[in-house]
Scaffold this motif. Structure first.
Motif, PDB file in Angstrom:
ATOM      1  N   GLU A 168       0.857  -1.188   0.000  1.00 18.23           N
ATOM      2  CA  GLU A 168       0.000   0.000   0.000  1.00 18.23           C
ATOM      3  C   GLU A 168       0.891   1.234   0.000  1.00 18.23           C
ATOM      4  O   GLU A 168       1.806   1.344   0.818  1.00 18.23           O
ATOM      5  CB  GLU A 168      -0.919   0.003   1.226  1.00 18.23           C
ATOM      6  CG  GLU A 168      -1.844   1.201   1.316  1.00 18.23           C
ATOM      7  CD  GLU A 168      -2.843   1.259   0.169  1.00 18.23           C
ATOM      8  OE1 GLU A 168      -3.302   2.371  -0.146  1.00 18.23           O
ATOM      9  OE2 GLU A 168      -3.173   0.196  -0.402  1.00 18.23           O
ATOM     10  N   ILE A 175      -2.508   6.413  10.059  1.00 20.03           N
ATOM     11  CA  ILE A 175      -3.192   5.228  10.564  1.00 20.03           C
ATOM     12  C   ILE A 175      -4.229   4.723   9.579  1.00 20.03           C
ATOM     13  O   ILE A 175      -4.419   3.508   9.415  1.00 20.03           O
ATOM     14  CB  ILE A 175      -3.819   5.527  11.942  1.00 20.03           C
ATOM     15  CG1 ILE A 175      -2.713   5.625  13.012  1.00 20.03           C
ATOM     16  CG2 ILE A 175      -4.829   4.461  12.337  1.00 20.03           C
ATOM     17  CD1 ILE A 175      -3.209   5.975  14.384  1.00 20.03           C
ATOM     18  N   ASP A 176      -4.907   5.634   8.868  1.00 18.94           N
ATOM     19  CA  ASP A 176      -5.925   5.209   7.906  1.00 18.94           C
ATOM     20  C   ASP A 176      -5.322   4.320   6.825  1.00 18.94           C
ATOM     21  O   ASP A 176      -5.952   3.352   6.371  1.00 18.94           O
ATOM     22  CB  ASP A 176      -6.592   6.428   7.261  1.00 18.94           C
ATOM     23  CG  ASP A 176      -7.522   7.157   8.212  1.00 18.94           C
ATOM     24  OD1 ASP A 176      -7.826   6.594   9.275  1.00 18.94           O
ATOM     25  OD2 ASP A 176      -7.937   8.286   7.900  1.00 18.94           O
ATOM     26  N   VAL A 178      -2.715   2.360   7.150  1.00 15.38           N
ATOM     27  CA  VAL A 178      -2.420   1.056   7.751  1.00 15.38           C
ATOM     28  C   VAL A 178      -3.699   0.229   7.845  1.00 15.38           C
ATOM     29  O   VAL A 178      -3.702  -0.978   7.571  1.00 15.38           O
ATOM     30  CB  VAL A 178      -1.783   1.223   9.141  1.00 15.38           C
ATOM     31  CG1 VAL A 178      -1.519  -0.140   9.782  1.00 15.38           C
ATOM     32  CG2 VAL A 178      -0.484   2.017   9.045  1.00 15.38           C
ATOM     33  N   GLU A 179      -4.802   0.867   8.222  1.00 16.98           N
ATOM     34  CA  GLU A 179      -6.078   0.157   8.303  1.00 16.98           C
ATOM     35  C   GLU A 179      -6.497  -0.346   6.919  1.00 16.98           C
ATOM     36  O   GLU A 179      -7.026  -1.458   6.785  1.00 16.98           O
ATOM     37  CB  GLU A 179      -7.162   1.081   8.874  1.00 16.98           C
ATOM     38  CG  GLU A 179      -6.929   1.508  10.316  1.00 16.98           C
ATOM     39  CD  GLU A 179      -7.127   0.376  11.310  1.00 16.98           C
ATOM     40  OE1 GLU A 179      -7.428  -0.761  10.889  1.00 16.98           O
ATOM     41  OE2 GLU A 179      -6.986   0.630  12.520  1.00 16.98           O
ATOM     42  N   GLN A 180      -6.244   0.449   5.893  1.00 13.72           N
ATOM     43  CA  GLN A 180      -6.574   0.029   4.534  1.00 13.72           C
ATOM     44  C   GLN A 180      -5.755  -1.200   4.130  1.00 13.72           C
ATOM     45  O   GLN A 180      -6.298  -2.172   3.582  1.00 13.72           O
ATOM     46  CB  GLN A 180      -6.312   1.186   3.569  1.00 13.72           C
ATOM     47  CG  GLN A 180      -6.736   0.902   2.137  1.00 13.72           C
ATOM     48  CD  GLN A 180      -6.512   2.109   1.240  1.00 13.72           C
ATOM     49  OE1 GLN A 180      -6.027   3.156   1.664  1.00 13.72           O
ATOM     50  NE2 GLN A 180      -6.860   1.977  -0.025  1.00 13.72           N
ATOM     51  N   THR A 182      -4.459  -3.356   6.141  1.00 11.44           N
ATOM     52  CA  THR A 182      -4.934  -4.470   6.972  1.00 11.44           C
ATOM     53  C   THR A 182      -6.114  -5.171   6.320  1.00 11.44           C
ATOM     54  O   THR A 182      -6.180  -6.407   6.264  1.00 11.44           O
ATOM     55  CB  THR A 182      -5.335  -3.959   8.364  1.00 11.44           C
ATOM     56  OG1 THR A 182      -4.204  -3.339   8.993  1.00 11.44           O
ATOM     57  CG2 THR A 182      -5.842  -5.102   9.238  1.00 11.44           C
ATOM     58  N   ARG A 183      -7.055  -4.386   5.809  1.00 14.80           N
ATOM     59  CA  ARG A 183      -8.232  -4.979   5.161  1.00 14.80           C
ATOM     60  C   ARG A 183      -7.831  -5.784   3.925  1.00 14.80           C
ATOM     61  O   ARG A 183      -8.368  -6.872   3.683  1.00 14.80           O
ATOM     62  CB  ARG A 183      -9.229  -3.876   4.791  1.00 14.80           C
ATOM     63  CG  ARG A 183      -9.878  -3.195   6.000  1.00 14.80           C
ATOM     64  CD  ARG A 183     -11.042  -2.331   5.595  1.00 14.80           C
ATOM     65  NE  ARG A 183     -10.623  -1.180   4.807  1.00 14.80           N
ATOM     66  CZ  ARG A 183     -10.276   0.006   5.330  1.00 14.80           C
ATOM     67  NH1 ARG A 183     -10.305   0.174   6.644  1.00 14.80           N
ATOM     68  NH2 ARG A 183      -9.923   1.001   4.552  1.00 14.80           N
ATOM     69  N   GLN A 186      -5.981  -9.096   5.066  1.00 16.96           N
ATOM     70  CA  GLN A 186      -6.926 -10.054   5.644  1.00 16.96           C
ATOM     71  C   GLN A 186      -7.757 -10.724   4.559  1.00 16.96           C
ATOM     72  O   GLN A 186      -7.981 -11.947   4.588  1.00 16.96           O
ATOM     73  CB  GLN A 186      -7.837  -9.346   6.654  1.00 16.96           C
ATOM     74  CG  GLN A 186      -7.138  -8.965   7.948  1.00 16.96           C
ATOM     75  CD  GLN A 186      -8.035  -8.187   8.886  1.00 16.96           C
ATOM     76  OE1 GLN A 186      -9.096  -7.673   8.490  1.00 16.96           O
ATOM     77  NE2 GLN A 186      -7.644  -8.086  10.144  1.00 16.96           N
ATOM     78  N   ALA A 210       1.381   5.535  12.976  1.00 16.84           N
ATOM     79  CA  ALA A 210       1.140   4.596  11.881  1.00 16.84           C
ATOM     80  C   ALA A 210       2.218   3.520  11.852  1.00 16.84           C
ATOM     81  O   ALA A 210       1.937   2.339  11.615  1.00 16.84           O
ATOM     82  CB  ALA A 210       1.089   5.348  10.556  1.00 16.84           C
ATOM     83  N   LEU A 213       1.526   0.997  14.637  1.00 19.80           N
ATOM     84  CA  LEU A 213       0.403   0.132  14.312  1.00 19.80           C
ATOM     85  C   LEU A 213       0.777  -0.871  13.223  1.00 19.80           C
ATOM     86  O   LEU A 213       0.437  -2.056  13.306  1.00 19.80           O
ATOM     87  CB  LEU A 213      -0.793   0.971  13.862  1.00 19.80           C
ATOM     88  CG  LEU A 213      -2.065   0.203  13.514  1.00 19.80           C
ATOM     89  CD1 LEU A 213      -2.583  -0.571  14.727  1.00 19.80           C
ATOM     90  CD2 LEU A 213      -3.139   1.166  12.988  1.00 19.80           C
ATOM     91  N   ARG A 217       1.090  -5.087  13.504  1.00 18.56           N
ATOM     92  CA  ARG A 217       0.310  -6.014  12.680  1.00 18.56           C
ATOM     93  C   ARG A 217       1.188  -6.835  11.740  1.00 18.56           C
ATOM     94  O   ARG A 217       0.686  -7.508  10.853  1.00 18.56           O
ATOM     95  CB  ARG A 217      -0.745  -5.233  11.902  1.00 18.56           C
ATOM     96  CG  ARG A 217      -1.780  -4.610  12.847  1.00 18.56           C
ATOM     97  CD  ARG A 217      -2.892  -3.897  12.134  1.00 18.56           C
ATOM     98  NE  ARG A 217      -3.867  -3.402  13.112  1.00 18.56           N
ATOM     99  CZ  ARG A 217      -4.943  -2.672  12.793  1.00 18.56           C
ATOM    100  NH1 ARG A 217      -5.190  -2.370  11.526  1.00 18.56           N
ATOM    101  NH2 ARG A 217      -5.770  -2.279  13.739  1.00 18.56           N
TER     102      ARG A 217
END
Length: 240
Positions: A168, A175-176, A178-180, A182-183, A186, A210, A213, A217
């Motif tokens: 990515e 952080i946003d 990293v969350e993207q 992560t999705r 997964q 970020a 986090l 993960r």
């Protein structure tokens, strides 16, 4: 583009009420009828504005009637011009009262080609795809914009052991982002033909939060130096 430099007041009414007292300002009236009021100092943003779509009405001194008495009281004399911009989709109205006009010009700016941005995420993605070994020795590119049901992964690659890597890319990693990632990871790990998939979070800058986090993960953080990567692409030798 109409550019008016004048001593003026302005009053905005509708969903909110705002008033600009008498001062010398620049008023821009664009071809779409939008009106923007600027001052000499302060932010690059206008002090007040009416965005398109809107309708304009101009009222000169000899056209004034009693409905504009209140507007002339504060400035002590009849204004030279009043421009009234009314929004088409609401009751919002911007009324600019020009006491003394210093300059009033209309200039045809022609068609603007638009802003050409350098160093945006698309450019970073292109450069990293070309220089994919920055992710690690032996890493090979599968494709850019690797499709998934929740959106494309910027870059999909495989390492020297044949394990998949989802990358990515952001200009400024938060952080946003990293969350993207992560999705994506997964979801990709549910596919037995791809799993195991590990993540790489690549950006020109990454905030401490970020980074914490991402590493928590199991992701790798990769800082991208756009100028250095671009220099490598064009073959120029750069010391810094």
């Amino acid at each position: 583009m109409r550019i008016i430099i004048a001593d003026c007041t302005a009053h905005y009414s509708g969903r909110l009420h705002a008033t600009l007292p008498l001062a010398r300002r620049v008023v821009l009236i664009k071809a779409d009828n939008s009106v923007l009021i600027f001052s000499e100092l302060g932010s690059y943003k206008p002090l007040n504005w009416m965005a398109a779509p809107c309708t304009l009405k101009e009222i000169t001194t000899d056209q004034l009637d009693t409905s504009y008495i209140d507007l002339t009281q504060d400035i002590g004399q009849a204004p030279e011009l009043i421009i009234r911009a009314a929004a088409q989709k609401s009751d919002d109205v911007l009324e600019v009262v020009f006491q003394q006009i210093i300059s009033d010009q209309t200039v045809d700016l022609g068609t603007d080609p638009g802003l050409s941005k350098d160093g945006v995420e698309e450019h970073l993605q292109e450069l990293l795809a070309e220089q994919i070994t920055r992710v690690g020795d032996g890493v090979r590119l599968i494709r850019r914009e690797f499709p998934t049901p929740i959106g494309p992964v910027d870059i999909m690659a495989v390492d020297e052991q044949g394990k998949h890597i989802a990358i990515e890319i952001k200009r400024h990693g938060g952080i946003d982002g990293v969350e993207q990632l992560t999705r994506y990871v997964q979801l990709l790990n549910r596919d037995p033909l791809l799993a195991p998939v590990r993540g790489v979070f690549a950006a020109q800058t990454i905030t401490p939060q970020a980074r914490t986090l991402a590493e928590d993960r199991g992701f790798t953080c990769l800082l991208l130096d756009y100028d250095e990567m671009k220099g490598t692409q064009d073959g120029l030798l750069r010391l810094f």
